[in-house]
Scaffold this active site. Structure first.
Site, mmCIF file in Angstrom:
data_model
loop_
_atom_site.group_PDB
_atom_site.id
_atom_site.type_symbol
_atom_site.label_atom_id
_atom_site.label_comp_id
_atom_site.label_asym_id
_atom_site.label_seq_id
_atom_site.Cartn_x
_atom_site.Cartn_y
_atom_site.Cartn_z
ATOM 1 N N HIS A 189 -0.330 6.457 -11.520
ATOM 2 C CA HIS A 189 -0.140 7.371 -10.399
ATOM 3 C C HIS A 189 0.428 8.708 -10.861
ATOM 4 O O HIS A 189 0.051 9.762 -10.333
ATOM 5 C CB HIS A 189 0.799 6.729 -9.376
ATOM 6 C CG HIS A 189 0.973 7.525 -8.127
ATOM 7 N ND1 HIS A 189 -0.003 7.632 -7.158
ATOM 8 C CD2 HIS A 189 2.023 8.262 -7.673
ATOM 9 C CE1 HIS A 189 0.433 8.390 -6.170
ATOM 10 N NE2 HIS A 189 1.653 8.785 -6.460
ATOM 11 N N HIS A 206 -2.095 8.588 -0.002
ATOM 12 C CA HIS A 206 -1.059 7.611 0.320
ATOM 13 C C HIS A 206 -1.765 6.332 0.748
ATOM 14 O O HIS A 206 -1.626 5.858 1.865
ATOM 15 C CB HIS A 206 -0.121 8.139 1.410
ATOM 16 C CG HIS A 206 1.288 8.268 0.939
ATOM 17 N ND1 HIS A 206 2.388 7.956 1.703
ATOM 18 C CD2 HIS A 206 1.788 8.661 -0.259
ATOM 19 C CE1 HIS A 206 3.490 8.178 1.012
ATOM 20 N NE2 HIS A 206 3.157 8.606 -0.184
#
Length: 717
Positions: free
Chosen positions: A34, A85
């Site tokens: 990430h 998200h």
């Protein structure tokens, strides 16, 4: 959280010792997929990110692009950023989506910009599944709640349903901000001796390990077991932070800034100083906290929302604290910039002592095998044309998204000239006397069928959306979503969407100035389709644009521009909603040979006084585009000569538009040598859509079309 053995060996070799628990957790998060882009960074050099308009490209919290004004000057800047998200929105759809909005807005603030527009692109499992509806409703509610509370309009976006998102939905949010050269701030620390000041909400234990959570497949029990990794948002605190940031920027009190997102304080502060080739010393107990007995690791890595890390000259610290107090925000002087290592202490005891650059950039890149995507075998259905028309027009993918965008305040800020529901939104940037067109989205059916060609088509589709409103592409940001990259077939599809998007954006001279990568979007349901969301902006003189709906002008003509299928007398249906609804397959349509010239000509013709209406032809094909243009007072009579009615109505070759014009000859002349132009028919005054295709005629009333297109509203209300 646990640091992989191979990574631990590198850390031990660099440090000359075992890492402390806080250091190990910090490396585990900042070296995660990430944060470090370990599987994707080797591919991202494919993107062209430079151009005369690009002030700051990839690598900062958001990109900065100069806007040309009416005098040709470039004194006004916009910022562009996009964030995913995805995993948090599966575990907790409301807070997961809401904090995605909050995060991308703070990325905008950290560049010294004021947020002026949001765009959300959302992807869910089949709409006929209750769990998909639950996630869909929660995500939309989270986005609307947060965006409405902070007063930033959500003006554009997309919603797609596809079975392969069932176990892993995607929530991609883009933000555009407004700034100029004097206000501009970056995330590059400037000078040793400057103070590090934390402004915003108090730090709690929410969001611990969020970066590492986003870098692994979703497990079957993720909705319960991973809930502590999801942040909880407070939009009212964010609104205060927006206004406080504005005051800090106006008074030029900030040397550099970074918002606290992935990996919390540890991520923001270490990245800030690393970018300046510097270090920092932080005293963690100075951080204002909202929970008792927090330890060093929790303070360092919690992803509590609505927080900013500022570099402030010592003489300005008191003024920053005064402004924070005025806006009822917490403020802590947590340390200072140094010319040494990145160090953190807790109650006087050392817990972190590492080289900031190694922490941020030392993660080894992955060299993964990639399989070439398979080509589909043609398997065409034999569907009744009339029932197929009703099925495609009422499909959740092509039906009206009014249920979504009517929950968003898209007019707050009084800049929205064209709002959601059109091909692209237009925001009035009065500071530059410029209309800013915004389009955002992807097409999972396209990229599931042909990742490379589908990604090219997505770039062309977004460019066409802004062009039909009279704007020419300026720049783009992308959110590249893929499954587990350790699977060669998944990584091959991901590589293909990167290359396809990069190639078409370069062809269109739309630099990709920033973006986000989200991998490991796998679940027990399998991997998601490779999904390259593109948020593209274009500019035009003025703020007006031709409408999507036709006018009841019997003297006008309706023209179809760019349909290569009609030129070749054959239609490729690959990636179409028609095949998706009828379980068929086919190769992907051929793309235009000169897409840049096509987009430029579309924008020019759209702005002509003789143009009455324009509409992009894309998802659902010509049938859906025609259905969307009719109203109760203005219908269409259309005739199309073809031996393949289903192909003509439902194929989804990108780069096609419908134009209602009072000067058809001028349109044909404009597109001569650029794209084919076909005369389809004319407008009527009776609110009826009549399509004669081949030897068949379909006739539908506008009221019936409206009912068909309200699929989502009728199911959820």
């Amino acid at each position: 959280m646990s640091l992989a053995d191979s990574d631990r060996e590198l850390v031990v070799e660099e440090l000359g010792r075992e890492p402390t628990p806080a250091e190990a957790a910090l490396f585990e998060n900042l070296w995660s997929e990430h944060c470090a882009y370990r599987s994707s960074r080797p591919l991202l050099s494919a993107f062209e990110s430079e151009g005369e308009q690009v002030v700051i490209g990839p690598g900062d919290d958001a990109a900065v692009v100069a806007l040309p004004d009416s005098d040709g000057d470039e004194d006004t800047y916009i910022t562009m950023g996009i964030e995913s998200h995805n995993h948090p929105s599966y575990v907790d759809p409301f807070d997961g989506a809401a904090t995605g909005v909050g995060g991308i807005v703070r990325d905008t603030l950290s560049m010294g910009a004021y947020p002026i527009a949001l765009a959300d692109s959302l992807y869910f499992g089949g709409f006929d599944r209750e769990h998909s509806k639950y996630l869909f409703e929660g995500v939309v509610e989270g986005i609307s709640h947060y965006g409405n509370c902070i007063g930033v309009p959500t003006v554009a976006g997309s919603v797609d349903f596809h079975d392969d998102y069932e176990g892993n939905p995607l929530v991609n949010v883009a933000c555009v901000g407004l700034t100029d050269e004097e206000r501009l701030v970056t995330a590059v620390a400037q000078e040793p001796g400057n103070k590090l000041v934390l402004v915003g909400n108090a730090t709690g234990r929410d969001g611990l390990g969020g970066a590492s959570f986003a870098s692994e497949d979703l497990a079957e029990d993720a909705e319960t077991e991973d809930r502590p990794a999801v942040q909880v948002g407070d939009p009212y605190a964010e609104k205060l932070l927006i206004e406080a940031n504005e005051q800090l920027i106006e008074e030029q009190l900030i040397e550099s800034a970074r918002d606290l997102g992935a990996a919390g304080l540890g991520g923001a502060s270490s990245e800030l100083v690393a970018k300046g080739g510097l270090g920092a010393h932080i005293e963690l107990e100075r951080v204002h906290q909202r929970e008792p007995n927090m330890n060093a690791l929790e303070i360092l890595l919690a992803e509590s929302q609505e927080r900013m890390c500022y570099e402030v000259a010592p003489e300005n610290v008191d003024r920053v604290a005064d402004i924070a107090e005025r806006f009822d925000l917490g403020c802590s002087v947590i340390g200072e910039v140094t010319d040494g290592n990145y160090t953190c202490t807790f109650d006087g005891e050392p817990v972190v002592d590492v080289d900031a650059h190694f922490l941020g950039e030392g993660a080894p890149m992955n060299d993964l095998p990639a399989d070439e995507p398979d080509q589909p075998e043609p398997d065409l259905p034999d569907a009744d044309l009339e029932s197929a028309f009703e099925t495609i027009v009422s499909s959740p993918n092509t039906a009206s998204k009014r249920w979504v965008y009517r929950q968003y305040d898209h007019e707050v800020g009084i800049r929205t000239s064209v709002g959601p529901g059109d091909d692209a939104a237009i925001i009035a940037v009065r500071e530059a006397e410029t209309g800013l067109a915004i389009s955002s989205g992807a097409a999972p059916n396209w990229t599931a069928t042909a990742p490379y060609e589908g990604a090219q088509a997505i770039a062309l589709e977004n460019a066409t959306n802004v062009a039909v409103k009279g704007a020419t592409p300026l720049a783009a940001v992308d959110c590249l979503n893929g499954g587990n990259p350790e699977k060669p077939d998944v990584y091959g599809g991901f590589k293909a969407i990167v290359d396809g998007l990069a190639d078409m954006c370069a062809t269109l001279e739309a630099p990709v100035v920033g973006g986000n990568v989200s991998l490991y979007n796998d679940s027990v349901s399998g991997p998601i389709p490779p999904t390259p969301t593109l948020a593209l902006v274009g500019t035009k003189a003025g703020y007006d644009a031709p409408p999507l709906a036709v006018e009841s002008d019997s003297e006008s003509s309706l023209l179809l521009v760019g349909d290569l299928g009609l030129e070749f007398e054959s239609f490729a249906l690959g990636g179409s909603e028609y095949l998706g609804q009828h379980d068929g397959s086919d190769v992907f349509p051929t793309l235009p040979e000169e897409p840049a010239a096509l987009i430029e000509t579309i924008a020019t013709v759209a702005d002509d006084d003789a143009t009455l209406a324009t509409h992009d032809v894309s998802h659902g094909g010509l049938a859906v585009a025609l259905a969307e243009m009719v109203t109760e007072t203005a219908g269409l009579e259309v005739s199309l000569s073809t031996a393949d009615p289903a192909g003509a109505l439902f194929h989804e070759q990108p780069g096609r538009i419908l134009i209602q014009t009072t000067a058809p000859d001028a349109v044909r002349e404009a597109f001569d040598g650029v794209a084919p132009v076909v005369d389809l028919g004319s407008a009527t005054t009776d609110g009826r859509l009549e399509i004669t295709v081949g030897e068949q005629t379909l006739e539908t009333e506008a009221a019936t079309i409206s009912d068909l297109r309200e699929t989502i509203s009728s199911e959820l209300e």
